[in-house]
Write a protein that holds these residues in place. Structure first.
Motif, PDB file in Angstrom:
ATOM      1  N   SER A  92     124.647  54.394  -0.970  1.00 28.25           N
ATOM      2  CA  SER A  92     124.724  53.096  -0.302  1.00 28.25           C
ATOM      3  C   SER A  92     125.755  53.078   0.819  1.00 28.25           C
ATOM      4  O   SER A  92     125.778  52.162   1.634  1.00 28.25           O
ATOM      5  CB  SER A  92     125.049  51.989  -1.311  1.00 28.25           C
ATOM      6  N   ARG A  93     126.600  54.113   0.868  1.00 29.07           N
ATOM      7  CA  ARG A  93     127.649  54.171   1.900  1.00 29.07           C
ATOM      8  C   ARG A  93     128.190  55.600   2.006  1.00 29.07           C
ATOM      9  O   ARG A  93     127.813  56.475   1.241  1.00 29.07           O
ATOM     10  CB  ARG A  93     128.782  53.196   1.566  1.00 29.07           C
ATOM     11  N   GLY A  94     129.070  55.801   2.975  1.00 26.90           N
ATOM     12  CA  GLY A  94     129.821  57.051   3.063  1.00 26.90           C
ATOM     13  C   GLY A  94     128.986  58.289   3.283  1.00 26.90           C
ATOM     14  O   GLY A  94     127.979  58.285   3.992  1.00 26.90           O
TER      15      GLY A  94
ATOM     16  N   THR B 251     124.444  43.975  -4.661  1.00 25.98           N
ATOM     17  CA  THR B 251     124.941  42.854  -3.857  1.00 25.98           C
ATOM     18  C   THR B 251     126.246  43.279  -3.188  1.00 25.98           C
ATOM     19  O   THR B 251     126.898  44.219  -3.650  1.00 25.98           O
ATOM     20  CB  THR B 251     125.192  41.611  -4.738  1.00 25.98           C
ATOM     21  N   PRO B 252     126.650  42.615  -2.110  1.00 25.20           N
ATOM     22  CA  PRO B 252     127.848  43.038  -1.371  1.00 25.20           C
ATOM     23  C   PRO B 252     129.084  43.174  -2.258  1.00 25.20           C
ATOM     24  O   PRO B 252     129.367  42.318  -3.102  1.00 25.20           O
ATOM     25  CB  PRO B 252     128.015  41.929  -0.334  1.00 25.20           C
ATOM     26  N   HIS B 253     129.798  44.274  -2.061  1.00 23.61           N
ATOM     27  CA  HIS B 253     131.036  44.555  -2.784  1.00 23.61           C
ATOM     28  C   HIS B 253     132.183  43.855  -2.070  1.00 23.61           C
ATOM     29  O   HIS B 253     132.214  43.802  -0.836  1.00 23.61           O
ATOM     30  CB  HIS B 253     131.271  46.070  -2.815  1.00 23.61           C
TER      31      HIS B 253
ATOM     32  N   HIS C 212     120.351  48.010  -0.398  1.00 26.72           N
ATOM     33  CA  HIS C 212     119.362  47.377   0.489  1.00 26.72           C
ATOM     34  C   HIS C 212     119.721  47.574   1.965  1.00 26.72           C
ATOM     35  O   HIS C 212     118.837  47.851   2.784  1.00 26.72           O
ATOM     36  CB  HIS C 212     119.237  45.902   0.142  1.00 26.72           C
ATOM     37  N   THR C 213     120.989  47.439   2.309  1.00 24.55           N
ATOM     38  CA  THR C 213     121.381  47.699   3.706  1.00 24.55           C
ATOM     39  C   THR C 213     121.194  49.177   4.029  1.00 24.55           C
ATOM     40  O   THR C 213     120.802  49.529   5.145  1.00 24.55           O
ATOM     41  CB  THR C 213     122.839  47.285   3.960  1.00 24.55           C
ATOM     42  N   ALA C 214     121.459  50.038   3.047  1.00 22.19           N
ATOM     43  CA  ALA C 214     121.248  51.473   3.259  1.00 22.19           C
ATOM     44  C   ALA C 214     119.767  51.764   3.485  1.00 22.19           C
ATOM     45  O   ALA C 214     119.400  52.559   4.365  1.00 22.19           O
ATOM     46  CB  ALA C 214     121.771  52.261   2.066  1.00 22.19           C
ATOM     47  N   ALA C 215     118.912  51.117   2.708  1.00 25.19           N
ATOM     48  CA  ALA C 215     117.466  51.310   2.859  1.00 25.19           C
ATOM     49  C   ALA C 215     117.004  50.871   4.242  1.00 25.19           C
ATOM     50  O   ALA C 215     116.167  51.539   4.875  1.00 25.19           O
ATOM     51  CB  ALA C 215     116.717  50.548   1.774  1.00 25.19           C
TER      52      ALA C 215
END
Length: 308
Positions: free
Chosen positions: A24-26, A50-52, A60-63
């Motif tokens: 999802s990040r990094g 959901t947002p951390h 979802h943002t990664a997708a």
């Protein structure tokens, strides 16, 4: 021991199915986006639905980013401490994309604390994610990787873990984290032998220099301004994952070294701060590795000068 890298089977991950933990990040997201540029199919397996409050990005943002980059994406809520969640995520990936060709064990927990300062909660978290979780994900993906091998789809396991070393200074100040992380590398050693006759590669990738990520900032670690972006790791991962899985396995790869071995000479664009030099060397990178990187750099400089 680990540094000659010229066996390649293809230079594209088009149509390949990647199951990436912590994507999802990094660094995990960077590897996903690099595969997406080729037209890869990415299962984004992470906890953040959901947002951390402290860390950017969700599955979802990664997708969305993967799709914009040209790939297909499957966001999956998956805590790799939970075996049933892993089994469900892997099955959903197979049902959606038809199989799994590549597993990237990127998810990791870190606490750079000594024995007295490491709580049992932190200890358990690191071993449940770094060691047990990596093993569980791979265990349940193996039948699908074997099937990928039968179809000659070049199956790979890639762990984001350091080259093995027994030098005590790497254990001194954060014994629990070091052992949890080196367990991931020991799995590479075992899996390379265990699955060689199945045509499944198992390799490890580690950065020469500190990679600046939101997660690293969140734990309060300060490595100065001489860091690099996750993009160097995704470029190195791409080289590994496009190699012939029957010939390139059991390697502990360093990002800058594999890129230099393949002819790359420019690295300034990976710096998090323009113009930064003398990058901070990462944990678990012994002097012999640093010296090899310098030797490769100097050899390229001499070759370039001789052509002028």
């Amino acid at each position: 021991m680990i540094f000659l890298y010229f066996l390649s089977v293809a230079m594209s991950l088009k149509g390949k199915v990647l199951f990436i933990t912590g994507a999802s990040r990094g660094i995990g997201l960077a590897i996903a986006l690099r595969a997406a540029k080729d037209g890869g199919y990415i299962a984004i397996a992470a906890k953040t639905d959901t947002p951390h409050p402290k860390l950017p990005g969700t599955i979802h943002t990664a997708a969305d980013e993967v799709r914009r980059a040209g790939g297909k994406a499957l966001p999956l809520v998956c805590d790799i401490r939970n075996e049933e969640a892993i089994k469900a995520a892997i099955q959903k990936t197979v049902d959606t994309f038809g199989g799994i060709d590549i597993v990237v064990n990127n998810a990791s927990a870190i606490s750079l604390t000594d024995t007295q300062e490491t709580s049992l909660k932190k200890f358990n978290l690191m071993f449940e994610i770094n060691s047990r979780g990596t093993w569980l994900v791979t265990k349940h993906a193996i039948p699908h990787l074997i099937e990928s091998g039968r179809k000659n789809r070049n199956p790979h396991i890639l762990n984001l873990s350091p080259p093995l070393t027994l030098k005590e200074h790497w254990f001194k100040n954060h014994t629990a984290y070091s052992i949890a992380k080196f367990n991931m590398s020991l799995f590479v050693l075992g899996w390379a032998a265990e699955f060689r006759d199945k045509g499944i590669a198992a390799n490890a990738l580690w950065p020469l220099t500190v990679i600046e990520t939101a997660a690293l900032k969140a734990i309060g670690s300060h490595f100065g301004n001489n860091t690099r972006t996750p993009e160097i790791m995704c470029d190195a991962a791409h080289l590994i994952l496009t190699k012939n899985s029957k010939e390139f396995s059991g390697n502990f790869v360093i990002d800058e070294i594999i890129l230099r071995e393949h002819g790359q000479t420019e690295f300034d664009h990976y710096a998090t701060r323009p113009g930064a030099k003398d990058m901070t060397i990462d944990l678990y990178v012994d002097d012999e590795i640093v010296n090899l990187a310098k030797t490769l750099q100097e050899a390229k400089s001499r070759k370039k000068s001789s052509k002028l």
